[in-house]
Enzyme design. Structure first.
Site, PDB file in Angstrom:
ATOM      1  N   MET A   1       0.681  -1.478   0.073  1.00 16.30           N
ATOM      2  CA  MET A   1      -0.205  -0.530   0.131  1.00 16.30           C
ATOM      3  C   MET A   1       1.139   1.434   0.336  1.00 16.30           C
ATOM      4  O   MET A   1       1.798   1.155   0.916  1.00 16.30           O
ATOM      5  CB  MET A   1      -1.060  -0.145   1.055  1.00 16.30           C
ATOM      6  CG  MET A   1      -2.183  -1.015   1.326  1.00 16.30           C
ATOM      7  SD  MET A   1      -2.992  -0.626  -0.231  1.00 16.30           S
ATOM      8  CE  MET A   1      -4.293   0.831  -0.182  1.00 16.30           C
TER       9      MET A   1
ATOM     10  N   ASP B   1      -0.364   0.175  -4.500  1.00 19.66           N
ATOM     11  CA  ASP B   1      -1.863   0.847  -4.811  1.00 19.66           C
ATOM     12  C   ASP B   1      -1.932   2.207  -3.631  1.00 19.66           C
ATOM     13  O   ASP B   1      -1.514   1.855  -2.569  1.00 19.66           O
ATOM     14  CB  ASP B   1      -2.958  -0.570  -3.914  1.00 19.66           C
ATOM     15  CG  ASP B   1      -4.335   0.128  -3.654  1.00 19.66           C
ATOM     16  OD1 ASP B   1      -4.156   0.841  -4.645  1.00 19.66           O
ATOM     17  OD2 ASP B   1      -5.067  -1.075  -3.478  1.00 19.66           O
TER      18      ASP B   1
ATOM     19  N   GLY C   1      -2.514   6.587  -4.877  1.00 22.70           N
ATOM     20  CA  GLY C   1      -1.916   8.080  -5.317  1.00 22.70           C
ATOM     21  C   GLY C   1      -0.843   7.658  -6.272  1.00 22.70           C
ATOM     22  O   GLY C   1       0.293   8.996  -6.722  1.00 22.70           O
TER      23      GLY C   1
HETATM   24  C1  DX5 Z   1      -7.505   2.208  -1.660  1.00 24.84           C
HETATM   25  C2  DX5 Z   1      -7.415   1.618  -2.724  1.00 24.84           C
HETATM   26  C3  DX5 Z   1      -6.903   1.745  -3.772  1.00 24.84           C
HETATM   27  C4  DX5 Z   1      -7.338   2.761  -3.893  1.00 24.84           C
HETATM   28  C5  DX5 Z   1      -6.591   3.530  -5.197  1.00 24.84           C
HETATM   29  O1  DX5 Z   1      -7.305   2.257   0.460  1.00 24.84           O
HETATM   30  O2  DX5 Z   1      -6.762   0.246  -2.344  1.00 24.84           O
HETATM   31  O3  DX5 Z   1      -7.509   0.765  -4.564  1.00 24.84           O
HETATM   32  O4  DX5 Z   1      -8.926   2.920  -5.381  1.00 24.84           O
HETATM   33  O5  DX5 Z   1      -7.031   4.794  -6.019  1.00 24.84           O
HETATM   34  P1  DX5 Z   1      -5.959   6.390  -6.136  1.00 24.84           P
HETATM   35  O6  DX5 Z   1      -5.981   5.165  -7.049  1.00 24.84           O
HETATM   36  O7  DX5 Z   1      -6.769   6.703  -6.189  1.00 24.84           O
HETATM   37  O8  DX5 Z   1      -5.358   6.425  -4.795  1.00 24.84           O
HETATM   38 ZN    ZN Z   2      -7.119  -1.480  -3.331  1.00 23.00          ZN
END
Ligand code: DX5
Ligand code: ZN
Length: 222
Positions: free
Chosen positions: A136, A174, A176
């Site tokens: 993450m 995953d 940003g």
């Molecule tokens: C956050 C999720 C991500 C999110 C990413 O907890 O796991 O998958 O949808 O979204 P962006 O690409 O907009 O940061």
């Molecule tokens: Zn995700």
């Protein structure tokens, strides 16, 4: 070659099938499906019924990211809904490896995810049994956040360990991520890239995905 996994969390939920078809036409290999229970993360998204409805409209690899406490309770539901890969969080249960083994027993690929504060070394002992690790790059729970730069080094630690030990697993990132900062992650060794807002909120998702592939090609793992 990188794999792009658009996160439907940023799609228009009133026209989910259309939005999903758009990224499938643009060549996305995976579809990232964020399941949140309001307990493991402070937000609620959607569950197995939504995934099962989408399954009838798409041939993409369904990359299901479970941000739920004690995920073992719901693995059968997500397998039945059509998940191809199920990712659980290292922090979400006592014994993540037993959940991984259970997912495998159902014939589905299994991955473990770590939050930004979780050291990557904790994953080493189970890495040989994983199809993928998800690092993450934001705190899980919401789309549209800014990438936390300190998480990039964790990708490198995991890829270096995998290389040193002959492990072929995928490393997914995953949160940003867009065409402008993707290079840091591919250089660090990530090969599966989740992007929600960057793709679904764009005028031209196709162009964003092309820019992402170009950047990845120009910045391989080193
Ligand atoms: C956050 C999720 C991500 C999110 C990413 O907890 O796991 O998958 O949808 O979204 P962006 O690409 O907009 O940061
Ligand atoms: Zn995700």
């Amino acid at each position: 070659m990188i794999i792009i996994s658009p996160s439907v969390l940023a799609a228009d939920f009133s026209r989910l099938a259309e939005d999903v078809a758009k990224v499938e036409r643009a060549g996305a290999e995976y579809l990232h499906l964020d399941v949140m229970d309001g307990i493991f993360v402070p937000n609620i998204s959607f569950g197995a019924p939504v995934i099962s409805s989408l399954r009838k409209h798409s041939k993409m690899v369904f990359d299901v990211h479970l941000m739920i406490t004690d995920p073992i309770r719901y693995i059968d539901d997500f397998v039945k809904a059509g998940a191809d890969i199920i990712t659980i969080h290292y922090e979400s249960c006592e014994d993540p490896l037993s959940v991984v083994r259970y997912i495998h027993s159902k014939g589905v690929r299994a991955a473990v995810s770590i939050k930004p504060a979780t050291p990557p070394e904790l994953i080493f002992p189970m890495m040989s049994e994983l199809d993928m690790v998800l690092v993450m790059t934001v705190e899980p729970g919401f789309g549209g956040q800014k990438l936390i730069p300190e998480t990039v080094q964790k990708v490198k630690v995991l890829r270096d360990y995998a290389e040193a030990n002959g492990l072929k697993l995928d490393i997914e990132v995953d949160g940003g991520i867009g065409a402008d900062n993707l290079y840091m992650l591919t250089e660090a060794g990530a090969n599966v890239i989740v992007a929600g807002s960057a793709i679904f909120k764009a005028e031209d998702p196709d162009a964003v995905m092309r820019a992402m592939r170009k950047s990845a090609d120009e910045h391989p793992y080193k």
